[in-house]
Write an enzyme that holds these catalytic residues in place. Structure first.
Site, PDB file in Angstrom:
ATOM      1  N   ASP A 279      71.087  21.847  40.421  1.00 15.59           N
ATOM      2  CA  ASP A 279      71.228  22.775  39.315  1.00 15.59           C
ATOM      3  C   ASP A 279      72.588  22.652  38.627  1.00 15.59           C
ATOM      4  OD1 ASP A 279      70.277  25.283  37.878  1.00 15.59           O
ATOM      5  OD2 ASP A 279      72.157  26.004  38.743  1.00 15.59           O
ATOM      6  N   GLU A 321      69.292  18.489  36.923  1.00 20.81           N
ATOM      7  CA  GLU A 321      69.027  19.547  35.956  1.00 20.81           C
ATOM      8  C   GLU A 321      70.188  19.524  34.973  1.00 20.81           C
ATOM      9  OE1 GLU A 321      69.151  23.261  33.895  1.00 20.81           O
ATOM     10  OE2 GLU A 321      70.529  22.971  35.562  1.00 20.81           O
TER      11      GLU A 321
END
Length: 639
Positions: A279, A321
């Site tokens: 992330d 991501e």
């Protein structure tokens, strides 16, 4: 460091720890010199450098020893098929544990539902321990080694993993790398000046250095979390917090942070995670005077994560991501000699946004121009293809390409917002603006797939013709992501045409974030009614189920860097070709308009096809000089 010296250090480590496993020795021998060089690039001058590197080596062996026999056997199998995650047989779904079916045990109960639809890869939205209120939907982690108690216990999670493995299902985990919760032990102790943890974050005694950083930093949430630093009155200092004030950025300039996070990743690898979604990776390294995304050091960090993972758990894959421009996102696969040695998978966010642009404009000119401008990615890497996810839709198109089409960049974006949020130009979409810029009016878009495709409004008005068109728009989006090649990811609820969720406005912790429009609880009453053929969700579910089944038996829909976008004079149509390793060819033709239209025979080049097999309808299609295709239809034409 000379190669001979590296090998000497490696031999010493293997001897000291009496490491005799041939697989570990082989992978350690292959990766150790590269890891050493990359590590030195970042930490040659760090006071923690030498000790942290030794700790890293010990961590790798310790986690390898803990890995189960089953996992080690699967690692070896996947090493023989290094792009297993881009197979045509892999189809994913992303979901929130609690919104889907309460907890881990509830999720386990629904494995038959996944199998019926054809889903075999589940991306669980954040499930680790977080503060009860301010947690950014689970992305403010309070403890990296504990699961959120509202989802169950660690034993419940392990039981879920065991059932997934029995059913040959893969598990994707959100791994929050850039920051942790201000309530994390590291943060609490670091803010008090703990000798180890004070350097795990970016603390400052006053605004002098933060002000210097701010000169080149962008704000991620300017409306709800302006600025990139938060004041801590209890300790009279400032801390870097790019996302929210309760999420403190980890300081990867300290190698001890890197070691802790690699150890955490391997801990979860051994718990049964198959794919890590890394992330917010674009923000992991910060420098005064430089933009706070995509710095070269970020790529070195990701290569270290990947290489260390390959030593311990080579069957695990990694998703970047990084929602950035195409010329930047391609770098997250690795460049030059590191091509393919960074992340295995990245989000095809540009294509996702462009598919909505094409639907709003009824024209595929920008999507075709944009896709042809994307650099070729390395072998054995792939995209996640998706129509919707938990996040908003950003309109991050390339301004230069928009202008090449004779369009004004700002006016074009404002038109798309009006189409999806204001019912402009015949639109039945019920989207809403997210994070509007007051100066320009630019914004991102929130809303469920069914709402954005006009189905929610059509059903409310009982408009049969609009219902039919809306269902076709949904099918088009799904048919595209299933045929592009790569890992298609269905957003939970889209398979049953879930409308917008307006109840979030009654929750004071959510009402200021309209992304909760498309974060709906799974409606199991709707699922129970799927046996009714006249039910609108049944039509959506059955068509998606059919498309998934066809995909899984069509090798051309795997990703072997074979995707080829084809020229087509009809601007309503998107045409591309997929080719499998045995020269089997599938042409995909998608009509992004509500108009019945035609495609010309010249899209097939010099091939004089007179008839092709449409995989979706299982019928023969006669190919004429001009061949009919109906509104929002998609053809999968197999040669």
């Amino acid at each position: 460091m000379q190669q001979a010296e590296k090998l000497s250090k490696l031999k010493k480590f293997l001897d000291e720890h009496k490491i005799t496993d041939s697989n570990f020795q082989l992978r350690m021998g292959a990766n150790f010199p590269i890891i050493t060089d990359l590590y030195q690039q970042l930490y040659a001058d760090s006071p923690y450098g030498t000790q942290a590197f030794q700790d890293l080596l010990v961590t790798l062996f310790k986690r390898f020893q803990e890995r189960s026999v089953y996992q080690k056997e699967r690692d070896l199998d996947r090493m023989a098929h290094p792009n297993w995650y881009s197979s045509e047989k892999i189809v994913g779904m992303m979901l929130y544990v609690d919104l889907f079916n309460q907890d881990f045990n509830g999720l386990k109960e629904k494995i038959p539902y996944f199998k019926d639809l054809g889903i075999n890869t589940i991306h669980l939205m954040p499930f680790l321990d977080v503060p009860e209120f301010e947690n950014d939907g689970g992305y403010a982690v309070r403890d990296y080694r504990k699961v959120n108690p509202k989802f169950g216990t660690m034993e419940d999670f392990e039981s879920l993993v065991a059932e997934f493995q029995k059913n040959d299902m893969n598990l994707v985990m959100d791994f929050v790398l850039n920051h942790c919760a201000s309530e994390h032990e590291w943060a609490v102790e670091g803010s008090k000046g703990h000798p180890k943890y004070k350097d795990f974050f970016y603390f400052f005694p006053d605004r002098t250095l933060p002000d210097e950083y701010e000169k080149t930093m962008t704000e991620i949430f300017p409306d709800t979390a302006p600025g990139n630093f938060s004041y801590l009155p209890e300790s009279n200092q400032w801390v870097m917090s790019l996302f929210y004030g309760y999420q403190w950025d980890l300081n990867y300039k300290n190698p001890m942070v890197l070691v802790e996070m690699i150890d955490t990743m391997l801990y979860w690898s051994n718990k049964g995670i198959d794919i890590f979604r890394l992330d917010a990776v674009a923000f992991m390294w910060k420098e005064i005077g430089k933009y706070n995304q995509n710095l070269p050091e970020v790529h070195i960090l990701l290569q270290l994560f990947k290489l260390c993972g390959q030593i311990v758990a080579p069957g695990v894959a990694y998703i970047a991501e990084a929602i950035v421009q195409p010329e930047e996102i391609i770098k997250y696969f690795g460049e030059g000699i590191a091509a393919g040695d960074e992340c295995d998978i990245a989000y095809n966010a540009n294509f996702m946004a462009l598919s909505w642009e094409a639907m709003a404009t009824r024209s595929t000119e920008l999507i075709k121009k944009s896709m042809k401008a994307v650099p070729v990615k390395p072998r054995n890497t792939t995209w996640i293809n998706y129509a919707r996810c938990h996040d908003d839709i950003g309109l991050g198109f390339d301004d230069a390409l928009v202008k090449e089409l004779g369009l004004d960049s700002l006016a074009h974006r404002l038109y798309i917002l009006q189409y999806f949020c204001d019912g402009f130009n015949g639109s039945a979409a019920l989207g809403q603006r997210f994070m509007t810029e007051p100066e320009t009016g630019k914004a991102r878009i929130s809303g469920s797939l069914a709402a954005l495709c006009g189905l929610e409004k059509a059903v409310a008005e009982n408009n049969e013709r609009e219902i039919e068109l809306a269902i076709k728009r949904i099918n088009l989006q799904h048919a595209i992501i299933l045929s592009l090649g790569g890992l298609p990811m269905i957003y939970s609820g889209d398979e049953i045409a879930t409308p917008n969720n307006y109840d979030y406005l009654n929750d004071k912790s959510k009402k200021y974030d309209n992304r909760w429009l498309h974060r709906s609880p799974m409606n199991w009453e709707v699922v129970a009614g799927l046996s009714s053929s006249n039910f609108v969700p049944t039509q959506v579910y059955n068509q998606l189920k059919k498309l998934i089944a066809i995909r899984k038996r069509t090798p051309a829909f795997s990703d072997d860097n074979d995707l080829q976008f084809l020229d087509c004079a009809n601007s309503h149509l998107l045409v591309y070709k997929k080719t499998d390793q045995h020269d089997g060819i599938v042409y995909v033709i998608a009509n992004f308009s509500e108009f019945d239209t035609v495609f010309e025979k010249d899209i097939f080049g010099t091939n004089e096809y007179t008839e092709l097999h449409d995989l979706i309808t299982d019928s023969r299609v006669a190919i004429h000089q001009s061949t009919f295709i109906s509104a929002y239809d998609v053809l999968w034409l197999k040669v």
